[in-house]
Scaffold this motif. Structure first.
Motif, PDB file in Angstrom:
ATOM      1  N   VAL A 120       0.853  -1.186   0.000  1.00  0.00           N
ATOM      2  CA  VAL A 120       0.000   0.000   0.000  1.00  0.00           C
ATOM      3  C   VAL A 120       0.889   1.236   0.000  1.00  0.00           C
ATOM      4  N   ALA A 121       0.585   2.184  -0.894  1.00  0.00           N
ATOM      5  CA  ALA A 121       1.379   3.403  -0.990  1.00  0.00           C
ATOM      6  C   ALA A 121       0.461   4.621  -1.009  1.00  0.00           C
ATOM      7  N   ARG A 122       0.906   5.670  -0.324  1.00  0.00           N
ATOM      8  CA  ARG A 122       0.258   6.982  -0.366  1.00  0.00           C
ATOM      9  C   ARG A 122       1.336   8.043  -0.540  1.00  0.00           C
ATOM     10  N   PRO A 123       1.044   9.128  -1.249  1.00  0.00           N
ATOM     11  CA  PRO A 123       2.048  10.187  -1.404  1.00  0.00           C
ATOM     12  C   PRO A 123       2.555  10.673  -0.052  1.00  0.00           C
ATOM     13  N   ASN A 124       3.869  10.850   0.033  1.00  0.00           N
ATOM     14  CA  ASN A 124       4.538  11.401   1.223  1.00  0.00           C
ATOM     15  C   ASN A 124       4.566  10.441   2.405  1.00  0.00           C
ATOM     16  N   VAL A 146      11.378  18.003   7.068  1.00  0.00           N
ATOM     17  CA  VAL A 146      12.619  18.132   6.314  1.00  0.00           C
ATOM     18  C   VAL A 146      12.803  19.616   6.036  1.00  0.00           C
ATOM     19  N   ARG A 147      13.863  20.205   6.591  1.00  0.00           N
ATOM     20  CA  ARG A 147      14.082  21.650   6.487  1.00  0.00           C
ATOM     21  C   ARG A 147      15.257  21.922   5.566  1.00  0.00           C
ATOM     22  N   ALA A 156       8.613  28.391   4.764  1.00  0.00           N
ATOM     23  CA  ALA A 156       9.622  28.218   5.807  1.00  0.00           C
ATOM     24  C   ALA A 156      10.712  27.229   5.399  1.00  0.00           C
ATOM     25  N   GLY A 157      10.683  26.796   4.123  1.00  0.00           N
ATOM     26  CA  GLY A 157      11.676  25.834   3.656  1.00  0.00           C
ATOM     27  C   GLY A 157      11.463  24.446   4.221  1.00  0.00           C
ATOM     28  N   GLU A 158      10.237  24.094   4.561  1.00  0.00           N
ATOM     29  CA  GLU A 158       9.965  22.835   5.254  1.00  0.00           C
ATOM     30  C   GLU A 158       8.958  21.991   4.490  1.00  0.00           C
ATOM     31  N   ALA A 159       9.176  20.691   4.489  1.00  0.00           N
ATOM     32  CA  ALA A 159       8.229  19.714   3.960  1.00  0.00           C
ATOM     33  C   ALA A 159       8.051  18.625   5.008  1.00  0.00           C
ATOM     34  N   ILE A 160       6.818  18.160   5.182  1.00  0.00           N
ATOM     35  CA  ILE A 160       6.522  17.124   6.178  1.00  0.00           C
ATOM     36  C   ILE A 160       6.285  15.802   5.461  1.00  0.00           C
ATOM     37  N   ILE A 203      14.311  15.222  12.927  1.00  0.00           N
ATOM     38  CA  ILE A 203      14.256  16.369  12.025  1.00  0.00           C
ATOM     39  C   ILE A 203      15.411  16.232  11.042  1.00  0.00           C
ATOM     40  N   ILE A 204      15.141  16.409   9.768  1.00  0.00           N
ATOM     41  CA  ILE A 204      16.169  16.340   8.734  1.00  0.00           C
ATOM     42  C   ILE A 204      16.486  17.763   8.283  1.00  0.00           C
ATOM     43  N   ASN A 205      17.724  18.185   8.482  1.00  0.00           N
ATOM     44  CA  ASN A 205      18.172  19.498   8.037  1.00  0.00           C
ATOM     45  C   ASN A 205      19.119  19.332   6.865  1.00  0.00           C
TER      46      ASN A 205
END
Length: 267
Positions: A138-142, A172-173, A217-221, A253-255
Motif C-alpha cells: 500500500v502506498a500513499r504520497p509522502n 525536512v528543512r 519556511a523551507g519545510e516539507a513534512i 528532524i532532517i536538516n
C-alpha cells in the motif's frame, strides 16, 4: 532486428488478421489490462523445449494461424485501514513478489488499484509462477510504503486486509547557500533497504520529479515508519544533495543545506 509492433482490433466473432508483415516471428499480446489475459497452454513445456508461447512464425512461410484464448484474471480483495481502524481512501495497492523493489509503483502505476471511500480495493492478480511468494503493498504520497505478510501465490488467498502503522511526521528543512529557508525545493525519499536506483529516490509512489515541495519556511513534512531512509533534495539554481541512511524515529528532524549551482557562460 526487432520488427515494428502491429495493433489490431478483433471483429464481432473475435477474429483478427494482420497483412503486409515482414518475415519474422511475432508474439501475440492482448491490450486489455489485467482483467483479461492470454491463457497460455503448456507454458512450462514450451520453455523446456525452448519455444516461446503465443508466437506466430512467418520467417520461412508466408502465412500462419494462431488462435488464442483469454481468461479472466483472479482477483484479490481487501480493506486498508489506518492505526485507528479508519478506512484509508485513495491509497494505491499493488501485488508484487516477496521483497521486490517498490519502484514498481513508479514504473507500473497501471497495475495498481485504488482504495474506495470505505478503504476496500479489488486487485487483478499479475501472472506469477504458482510457487512464488507474494505481498500486497500500500502506498500513499509522502508516506512510507507498507507491505502485507508474504504468502504463497498458489495458496488461494483472495482477501488481504492491511492495517497501516502509525507514521511519524518528520520535518525536512531545507536552506540555501545563504542559510535562509528555501521555498520550492523538492524533497524525495525511499527506504534505504529499497536502494535499487539510489539516484531515483522518490516520494512514494511518485517519480523524483514529483517530490514534495517545501513551503515558505523551507519545510516539507513526510510521514514515515521508523527505519533508515535516503533523501534527495533538489531546487532550481542549487546543487542537488543525497542524504543517505538517515535513521528515523519519533522527533527526528532532517536538516539539509543546498549549495548554489555553478554557472557556465559563453558566446
Amino acid at each position: 532486428n526487432a520488427s515494428p509492433s502491429v495493433t489490431l482490433v478483433t471483429d464481432a466473432k473475435g477474429r483478427y488478421r494482420a497483412t503486409g508483415l515482414a518475415p519474422a516471428r511475432y508474439m501475440i499480446q492482448i491490450a486489455q489490462g489485467l482483467e483479461l489475459r492470454l491463457r497460455t497452454p503448456w507454458w512450462n513445456r514450451m520453455f523446456d523445449e525452448r519455444r516461446a508461447p503465443n508466437v506466430a512464425d512467418v520467417e520461412e512461410q508466408r502465412s500462419a494461424t494462431l488462435d488464442v484464448e483469454l481468461t479472466i484474471a483472479p482477483v484479490v480483495t481487501g480493506r486498508v485501514v489506518d492505526h485507528e481502524k479508519k478506512p484509508v481512501i485513495g491509497a494505491e495497492v499493488l501485488m508484487m513478489p516477496e521483497n521486490a523493489s517498490v519502484d514498481r509503483f513508479a514504473y507500473g502505476p497501471n497495475l495498481a488499484a485504488r482504495t474506495l471511500p470505505d478503504g476496500r480495493y479489488a486487485l487483478s492478480v499479475p501472472q506469477f509462477e504458482a510457487q512464488q511468494r507474494v505481498q500486497v503493498y500500500v502506498a500513499r504520497p509522502n508516506h512510507s510504503i507498507v507491505g502485507s505478510k508474504p504468502f504463497p501465490f498458489a495458496s488461494g488467498v483472495h482477501n488481504v486486509d492491511i492495517t497501516l502503522p502509525r507514521f511519524e511526521d518528520i520535518p525536512v528543512r531545507v536552506t540555501g547557500g545563504d542559510g535562509k529557508p528555501l521555498k520550492g525545493a523538492s524533497v524525495s525519499f525511499m527506504n534505504a533497504s529499497e536502494r535499487t536506483y539510489p539516484e531515483m529516490s522518490r516520494v512514494a509512489p511518485m517519480h523524483l520529479d514529483r517530490g514534495l515541495p517545501t513551503n515558505e519556511a523551507g519545510e516539507a513534512i513526510v510521514h514515515l515508519m521508523p527505519g533508515d531512509y535516503d533523501f534527495i533534495i533538489t531546487a532550481p539554481r542549487h546543487q542537488s544533495k543525497n542524504v543517505r541512511a538517515q535513521t528515523i524515529k519519533r522527533g527526528s528532524i532532517i536538516n539539509v543545506a543546498l549549495d548554489p549551482a555553478y554557472t557556465i557562460r559563453g558566446r
